[in-house]
Design a protein around this motif. Structure first.
Motif, PDB file in Angstrom:
ATOM      1  N   HIS A 231       2.176 -20.909   7.543  1.00 46.72           N
ATOM      2  CA  HIS A 231       2.465 -20.865   8.973  1.00 46.72           C
ATOM      3  C   HIS A 231       3.370 -19.690   9.320  1.00 46.72           C
ATOM      4  O   HIS A 231       3.141 -18.978  10.293  1.00 46.72           O
ATOM      5  N   LEU A 232       4.394 -19.462   8.504  1.00 52.95           N
ATOM      6  CA  LEU A 232       5.305 -18.359   8.779  1.00 52.95           C
ATOM      7  C   LEU A 232       4.602 -17.021   8.706  1.00 52.95           C
ATOM      8  O   LEU A 232       4.821 -16.135   9.528  1.00 52.95           O
ATOM      9  N   VAL A 233       3.717 -16.880   7.734  1.00 50.29           N
ATOM     10  CA  VAL A 233       2.988 -15.627   7.604  1.00 50.29           C
ATOM     11  C   VAL A 233       2.066 -15.419   8.799  1.00 50.29           C
ATOM     12  O   VAL A 233       1.973 -14.337   9.368  1.00 50.29           O
ATOM     13  N   SER A 234       1.373 -16.500   9.208  1.00 51.35           N
ATOM     14  CA  SER A 234       0.393 -16.364  10.272  1.00 51.35           C
ATOM     15  C   SER A 234       1.041 -16.098  11.615  1.00 51.35           C
ATOM     16  O   SER A 234       0.428 -15.509  12.503  1.00 51.35           O
ATOM     17  N   THR A 235       2.284 -16.539  11.815  1.00 50.65           N
ATOM     18  CA  THR A 235       2.942 -16.358  13.098  1.00 50.65           C
ATOM     19  C   THR A 235       3.932 -15.207  13.103  1.00 50.65           C
ATOM     20  O   THR A 235       4.554 -14.933  14.130  1.00 50.65           O
ATOM     21  N   ALA A 236       4.085 -14.525  11.982  1.00 54.78           N
ATOM     22  CA  ALA A 236       5.022 -13.406  11.929  1.00 54.78           C
ATOM     23  C   ALA A 236       4.611 -12.327  12.914  1.00 54.78           C
ATOM     24  O   ALA A 236       3.454 -11.929  12.994  1.00 54.78           O
ATOM     25  N   GLY A 237       5.556 -11.906  13.702  1.00 54.80           N
ATOM     26  CA  GLY A 237       5.303 -10.831  14.646  1.00 54.80           C
ATOM     27  C   GLY A 237       4.696 -11.278  15.956  1.00 54.80           C
ATOM     28  O   GLY A 237       4.480 -10.478  16.856  1.00 54.80           O
ATOM     29  N   ALA A 238       4.374 -12.588  16.075  1.00 48.44           N
ATOM     30  CA  ALA A 238       3.800 -13.063  17.326  1.00 48.44           C
ATOM     31  C   ALA A 238       4.851 -13.018  18.426  1.00 48.44           C
ATOM     32  O   ALA A 238       6.002 -13.370  18.234  1.00 48.44           O
ATOM     33  N   ALA A 239       4.431 -12.575  19.598  1.00 45.14           N
ATOM     34  CA  ALA A 239       5.356 -12.453  20.721  1.00 45.14           C
ATOM     35  C   ALA A 239       5.732 -13.833  21.236  1.00 45.14           C
ATOM     36  O   ALA A 239       4.862 -14.649  21.538  1.00 45.14           O
ATOM     37  N   GLU A 240       7.009 -14.124  21.293  1.00 44.04           N
ATOM     38  CA  GLU A 240       7.500 -15.409  21.767  1.00 44.04           C
ATOM     39  C   GLU A 240       7.750 -15.302  23.258  1.00 44.04           C
ATOM     40  O   GLU A 240       8.615 -14.539  23.708  1.00 44.04           O
ATOM     41  N   GLN A 241       6.978 -16.032  24.045  1.00 45.63           N
ATOM     42  CA  GLN A 241       7.118 -15.977  25.493  1.00 45.63           C
ATOM     43  C   GLN A 241       8.255 -16.894  25.935  1.00 45.63           C
ATOM     44  O   GLN A 241       8.358 -18.027  25.468  1.00 45.63           O
ATOM     45  N   PRO A 242       9.124 -16.436  26.835  1.00 45.86           N
ATOM     46  CA  PRO A 242      10.202 -17.301  27.329  1.00 45.86           C
ATOM     47  C   PRO A 242       9.624 -18.479  28.103  1.00 45.86           C
ATOM     48  O   PRO A 242       8.603 -18.348  28.794  1.00 45.86           O
ATOM     49  N   TYR A 243      10.273 -19.622  27.978  1.00 44.74           N
ATOM     50  CA  TYR A 243       9.818 -20.826  28.681  1.00 44.74           C
ATOM     51  C   TYR A 243      10.171 -20.696  30.150  1.00 44.74           C
ATOM     52  O   TYR A 243      11.336 -20.469  30.516  1.00 44.74           O
ATOM     53  N   GLN A 244       9.172 -20.857  31.002  1.00 46.04           N
ATOM     54  CA  GLN A 244       9.348 -20.542  32.419  1.00 46.04           C
ATOM     55  C   GLN A 244      10.291 -21.484  33.147  1.00 46.04           C
ATOM     56  O   GLN A 244      10.775 -21.166  34.239  1.00 46.04           O
ATOM     57  N   HIS A 245      10.588 -22.652  32.564  1.00 46.20           N
ATOM     58  CA  HIS A 245      11.457 -23.633  33.229  1.00 46.20           C
ATOM     59  C   HIS A 245      12.857 -23.681  32.622  1.00 46.20           C
ATOM     60  O   HIS A 245      13.664 -24.532  33.014  1.00 46.20           O
ATOM     61  N   ALA A 246      13.153 -22.777  31.704  1.00 50.22           N
ATOM     62  CA  ALA A 246      14.355 -22.920  30.877  1.00 50.22           C
ATOM     63  C   ALA A 246      15.663 -22.849  31.655  1.00 50.22           C
ATOM     64  O   ALA A 246      16.678 -23.384  31.198  1.00 50.22           O
ATOM     65  N   ASP A 247      15.678 -22.213  32.821  1.00 46.77           N
ATOM     66  CA  ASP A 247      16.929 -22.031  33.560  1.00 46.77           C
ATOM     67  C   ASP A 247      17.117 -23.058  34.673  1.00 46.77           C
ATOM     68  O   ASP A 247      18.058 -22.938  35.468  1.00 46.77           O
ATOM     69  N   GLU A 248      16.264 -24.051  34.743  1.00 49.26           N
ATOM     70  CA  GLU A 248      16.359 -25.029  35.819  1.00 49.26           C
ATOM     71  C   GLU A 248      17.535 -25.989  35.611  1.00 49.26           C
ATOM     72  O   GLU A 248      17.878 -26.326  34.478  1.00 49.26           O
ATOM     73  N   GLN A 249      18.105 -26.447  36.703  1.00 50.56           N
ATOM     74  CA  GLN A 249      19.181 -27.435  36.635  1.00 50.56           C
ATOM     75  C   GLN A 249      18.605 -28.778  36.210  1.00 50.56           C
ATOM     76  O   GLN A 249      17.570 -29.216  36.718  1.00 50.56           O
ATOM     77  N   ILE A 250      19.258 -29.443  35.259  1.00 58.51           N
ATOM     78  CA  ILE A 250      18.775 -30.743  34.779  1.00 58.51           C
ATOM     79  C   ILE A 250      19.890 -31.779  34.826  1.00 58.51           C
ATOM     80  O   ILE A 250      21.065 -31.447  34.984  1.00 58.51           O
ATOM     81  N   GLY A 251      19.500 -33.052  34.671  1.00 60.01           N
ATOM     82  CA  GLY A 251      20.464 -34.136  34.637  1.00 60.01           C
ATOM     83  C   GLY A 251      20.814 -34.523  33.212  1.00 60.01           C
ATOM     84  O   GLY A 251      20.573 -33.773  32.263  1.00 60.01           O
TER      85      GLY A 251
END
Length: 400
Positions: A17-37
């Protein structure tokens, strides 16, 4: 029992798995900055609608998590050239349609797959196909399914093995004498109060143990519980039982539960995104009864996996007949209960994985139908505008 080669196989799988995903672009999570409870506000039903939605798609910020890694390829789900149209049903003289279900039940995502093709896919409340959403008790069914995989792999010898064979820390507790089957059916006979909104209930005590993030705190709580009856004589829905189910998977396989899920199902079934899963403590055991977060299509792919009897690309992952056994009603203490192996049998041969606030993975083998639903109902229980079982039955009946 655990194979002597499991660690070698597991290490090889992770390396691939590590070999197959090496170098893959990690997209930021679009909801990561939202206010949560907070997680207490979630279970109390004390979140305003906007913050509740933000929280449900960001539950990985509430506790440490472990990644459930996807594989190298994605299993495409084709879109039908005949989408679902003009669906409606009648209850007590009132006609309801799909718009009513989506609006009145505060659905945030729905995906309907018939004969392997998408008939309907809709995201609401700011979600999209890349959003991850909480499973709540839907993940109980996934944890139970992993026990089936562990039996097929030979890590667990038999469904009627005593759980203390794998979890010796429970010798001398109320769980001494409880079998794997009892655990799957929630018929351990161990006393448990599941009331989410009662701060003194066992369910809330377990939540507080989880919040403490102290290693072993949740399992210590389970080991302290008293017995209410003999194993196999009482059915009592218990999220606590799923903590032992997760611990059983980890102990039997010798690997983290999230990694076993990745190896057996998530990567093989062609899930399109990594999921994540709450941990009871930093780098500790997964929370077996809640806390998985995944995309809607990947929940649906899990439903397709069950629909296909636990076989992926011709490879059997679950014992033959497991899904049928897991999805049918059981007799406990002389009475038939509406529960299988952490799945809820419904009409005909249909069944569902279910979670509070309106989360569903519904499967109807007779109609080759899978439905994945996300919702953000205002309270943990008894706040659905329309009865989901009636809707799902009507949807099955629509396909004659």
């Amino acid at each position: 029992m655990k194979s002597t080669s499991v660690q070698t196989v597991y290490a090889f799988f992770i390396m691939l798995h590590l070999v197959s995903t090496a170098g893959a672009a990690e997209q930021p999570y679009q909801h990561a900055d939202e206010q949560i409870g907070t997680v207490r506000q979630v279970y109390d039903g004390k979140l305003y609608p906007d913050i509740q939605v933000n929280t449900f798609r960001n539950i990985d910020r509430l506790f440490p998590t472990r990644t459930v890694a996807r594989g190298d390829s994605v299993s495409a789900i084709p879109v039908s050239d005949q989408p679902l149209q003009d669906f409606s049903y009648v209850v007590d003289g009132q006609t309801y349609d799909l718009y009513d279900v989506l609006a009145m039940n505060r659905v945030s995502g729905m995906l309907i797959i018939k004969d392997g093709e998408i008939l309907f896919e809709k995201y609401l409340l700011g979600n999209d196909e890349h959003t991850r959403w909480m499973s709540m008790s839907v993940v109980k069914s996934i944890t139970a399914t992993l026990i089936g995989a562990a039996i097929h792999d030979g890590f667990i010898s038999d469904i009627d093995d005593p759980i203390v064979d794998y979890l010796p820390r429970f010798e001398g507790t109320a769980y001494d004498g409880v079998t794997v089957r009892n655990l799957l059916q929630m018929s351990s006979g161990v006393d448990w109060n599941e009331t989410y909104t009662d701060p003194t209930s066992d369910r809330r005590r377990m939540l507080e143990a989880q919040i403490s993030q102290q290693p072993g705190a949740v399992l210590d709580l389970m080991a302290s519980l008293p017995r209410a009856g003999e194993p196999g004589t009482i059915w009592n829905y218990s999220t606590g039982e799923t903590q032992l189910a997760g611990a059983l998977v980890q102990a039997a396989t010798g690997m983290p539960v999230a990694d076993y899920l990745s190896q057996k199902i998530w990567a093989k079934a062609g899930m399109e995104a990594d999921a994540n899963w709450w941990l009871q403590s930093e780098d500790g055991l997964e929370v077996g009864g809640s806390g998985l977060s995944a995309t809607l299509r990947d929940y649906a792919r899990f439903g397709l996996f069950l629909l296909n009897d636990g076989v992926i690309n011709g490879e059997r992952v679950l014992p033959e007949g497991w899904v049928e056994a897991a999805s049918t009603r059981k007799v406990v203490g002389g009475e038939t209960v509406p529960y299988g192996y952490m799945l809820w049998p419904l009409h005909g041969r249909s069944y569902a994985a279910e979670g509070i606030f309106g989360q569903y993975v519904f499967v109807d083998p007779d109609k080759d139908l899978v439905v994945a639903i996300w919702s953000a109902q205002p309270k943990p229980l008894n706040r659905a505008g329309l009865n989901e079982y009636v809707f799902l039955r009507a949807l099955s009946d629509y396909f004659e």
